[in-house]
Design a protein around this motif. Structure first.
Motif, mmCIF file in Angstrom:
data_model
loop_
_atom_site.group_PDB
_atom_site.id
_atom_site.type_symbol
_atom_site.label_atom_id
_atom_site.label_comp_id
_atom_site.label_asym_id
_atom_site.label_seq_id
_atom_site.Cartn_x
_atom_site.Cartn_y
_atom_site.Cartn_z
ATOM 1 N N ASN A 6 0.697 -1.094 -0.101
ATOM 2 C CA ASN A 6 -0.028 -0.049 0.055
ATOM 3 C C ASN A 6 0.863 1.264 -0.090
ATOM 4 O O ASN A 6 1.340 1.550 1.004
ATOM 5 N N LYS A 8 0.303 4.204 -0.261
ATOM 6 C CA LYS A 8 -0.473 5.284 0.282
ATOM 7 C C LYS A 8 -0.331 6.768 -0.527
ATOM 8 O O LYS A 8 -0.212 6.761 -1.614
ATOM 9 N N HIS A 88 -9.830 0.451 4.520
ATOM 10 C CA HIS A 88 -8.425 0.769 5.067
ATOM 11 C C HIS A 88 -8.760 1.732 6.328
ATOM 12 O O HIS A 88 -9.539 2.667 6.165
ATOM 13 N N GLU A 90 -7.052 4.193 7.719
ATOM 14 C CA GLU A 90 -7.111 5.469 7.272
ATOM 15 C C GLU A 90 -8.217 6.285 6.625
ATOM 16 O O GLU A 90 -8.722 7.296 6.948
ATOM 17 N N GLU A 157 -5.594 -5.530 10.190
ATOM 18 C CA GLU A 157 -4.867 -4.575 10.385
ATOM 19 C C GLU A 157 -5.250 -3.796 11.498
ATOM 20 O O GLU A 157 -5.991 -2.734 11.686
ATOM 21 N N ALA A 161 -1.311 -0.512 15.245
ATOM 22 C CA ALA A 161 -0.088 -1.163 14.571
ATOM 23 C C ALA A 161 0.263 -0.434 13.322
ATOM 24 O O ALA A 161 1.651 -0.838 12.805
ATOM 25 N N ILE A 162 -0.496 0.433 12.854
ATOM 26 C CA ILE A 162 -0.194 0.823 11.482
ATOM 27 C C ILE A 162 0.761 1.997 11.651
ATOM 28 O O ILE A 162 0.427 3.121 12.221
ATOM 29 N N GLY A 163 1.815 1.746 10.929
ATOM 30 C CA GLY A 163 2.868 2.873 10.735
ATOM 31 C C GLY A 163 3.336 3.220 12.148
ATOM 32 O O GLY A 163 4.090 4.185 12.315
ATOM 33 N N GLY A 192 0.130 -4.072 9.408
ATOM 34 C CA GLY A 192 0.492 -3.253 10.521
ATOM 35 C C GLY A 192 1.841 -3.295 11.007
ATOM 36 O O GLY A 192 2.235 -4.471 11.684
ATOM 37 N N SER A 193 2.661 -2.600 10.762
ATOM 38 C CA SER A 193 4.196 -2.435 10.920
ATOM 39 C C SER A 193 4.866 -3.941 10.550
ATOM 40 O O SER A 193 5.674 -4.205 11.133
ATOM 41 N N VAL A 194 4.660 -4.262 9.142
ATOM 42 C CA VAL A 194 5.210 -5.610 8.939
ATOM 43 C C VAL A 194 6.511 -5.053 8.225
ATOM 44 O O VAL A 194 6.515 -4.040 7.235
ATOM 45 N N LEU A 212 -0.184 -7.261 4.175
ATOM 46 C CA LEU A 212 -0.549 -5.814 3.538
ATOM 47 C C LEU A 212 0.624 -4.978 4.038
ATOM 48 O O LEU A 212 0.618 -4.682 5.356
ATOM 49 N N VAL A 213 1.508 -4.484 3.294
ATOM 50 C CA VAL A 213 2.513 -3.640 3.960
ATOM 51 C C VAL A 213 2.373 -2.344 3.418
ATOM 52 O O VAL A 213 2.464 -1.778 2.138
ATOM 53 N N GLY A 214 2.706 -1.244 4.473
ATOM 54 C CA GLY A 214 2.862 -0.025 4.096
ATOM 55 C C GLY A 214 4.278 0.553 3.915
ATOM 56 O O GLY A 214 4.953 0.407 3.056
ATOM 57 N N SER A 215 4.678 1.324 4.836
ATOM 58 C CA SER A 215 6.125 1.862 5.060
ATOM 59 C C SER A 215 7.119 1.133 4.552
ATOM 60 O O SER A 215 7.921 1.635 3.611
HETATM 61 P P1 PGA Z 1 2.343 0.001 7.774
HETATM 62 O O1 PGA Z 1 1.085 0.322 7.054
HETATM 63 O O2 PGA Z 1 2.980 -1.135 7.067
HETATM 64 O O3 PGA Z 1 3.173 1.400 7.465
HETATM 65 O O4 PGA Z 1 1.987 -0.239 8.999
HETATM 66 C C1 PGA Z 1 0.192 -0.785 6.707
HETATM 67 C C2 PGA Z 1 -1.036 -0.404 6.055
HETATM 68 O O5 PGA Z 1 -1.402 0.589 6.343
HETATM 69 O O6 PGA Z 1 -1.682 -1.185 5.435
#
Ligand code: PGA
Length: 253
Positions: A6, A8, A88, A90, A157, A161-163, A192-194, A212-215
């Motif tokens: 993701n 973002k 999501h 957010e 998620e 834990a997200i970001g 969530g923080s993977v 599902l990975v963000g940062s």
């Molecule tokens: P994160 O985000 O990996 O930065 O925690 C995950 C997400 O929002 O899908």
């Protein structure tokens, strides 16, 4: 397994193209059998002739019309996009999308046969209120959602834990995923923080079908490493994973 990035509100159109091209080269060179999804920012959506699947982070449930600031089906069709992220945290918490609005969006894109990655997860105060309150909260996010939809992927998620760099314990993830599998047999991702440092352990947890990975996915090498971890776990038929998978309890509540 399913490995999803993701992106973002990051990366320009040019940067996104570079990212997708690098990932695609990796996928082709390693011949991975994993399903790879990438969700670029809205203005970076584009035409890609790739094995990896481009998805939209959001779209309004409309073909087109007067919905300032939104895009609709036409804008996704322009790029052949048939995958969308819905719910999501957010979108729920920053933009205040209600369950009712999400259900409308879900049904609109479901009727069009889209692959839907539908996100659920509790904020910290719900987790701190105990297991029953937490599971009730997560259950409310399943309301109105067709949990048997064939193109459904669910992402658990936890909001806290997200970001943040925080994650639940592996035992907690396993327990919640096992409970959520009783609600839907759809593929269930953890998010969530993977990071590249914990992705393999997370992927090895029973009832985790992907991430599902963000940062951390913003580093293309890291994202590609995560694809490799999934591949390794799949081809070696990881003993812990296969043993734990035998515990999948396919009944629905
Ligand atoms: P994160 O985000 O990996 O930065 O925690 C995950 C997400 O929002 O899908």
């Amino acid at each position: 397994m399913i490995i999803a990035a993701n992106l973002k509100t990051n990366f320009t159109r040019t940067e996104t193209r570079e990212y997708i091209e690098k990932t695609e080269i990796f996928i082709k060179e390693t011949k991975t059998t994993q399903e790879v999804l990438v969700f670029p920012a809205m203005s970076s959506l584009d035409s890609f002739d790739t094995k990896l699947i481009q998805g939209a982070q959001n779209a309004y449930p409309t073909i087109d019309g007067a919905f300032t600031g939104e895009i609709g089906l036409k804008h996704l069709e322009e790029f052949g996009i048939k995958t969308i992220l819905i719910g999501h945290s957010e979108r729920r918490h920053i933009f205040g999308e209600s369950q009712e609005e999400l259900v409308k969006k879900f049904n609109f894109y479901k009727d069009l046969g889209f692959k839907i990655v539908y996100c659920v997860g509790e904020p910290l105060e719900k987790r701190e209120a105990g297991n029953t309150a937490m599971m009730e909260y997560i259950s409310s996010q399943y309301e109105g959602i067709d949990t048997e939809y064939e193109n459904l992927i669910i992402a658990y998620e936890p909001v806290w834990a997200i970001g943040t760099g925080l994650t639940p314990t592996f035992e907690d993830i396993e327990e919640i995923h096992t409970a959520l599998k009783k609600k839907s047999l759809a593929s269930l991702l953890y998010g969530g923080s993977v990071k590249v440092t914990n992705a393999k352990d997370v992927l090895a947890i029973a009832n985790v079908d992907g991430i599902l990975v963000g940062s951390a996915a913003l580093y293309v090498e890291h994202f590609c490493n995560m694809i490799s971890f999934a591949e390794e776990l799949s081809v070696t038929d990881h003993p812990v994973k296969s043993q734990k998978n035998s515990n999948i309890y396919p009944n629905k509540e």
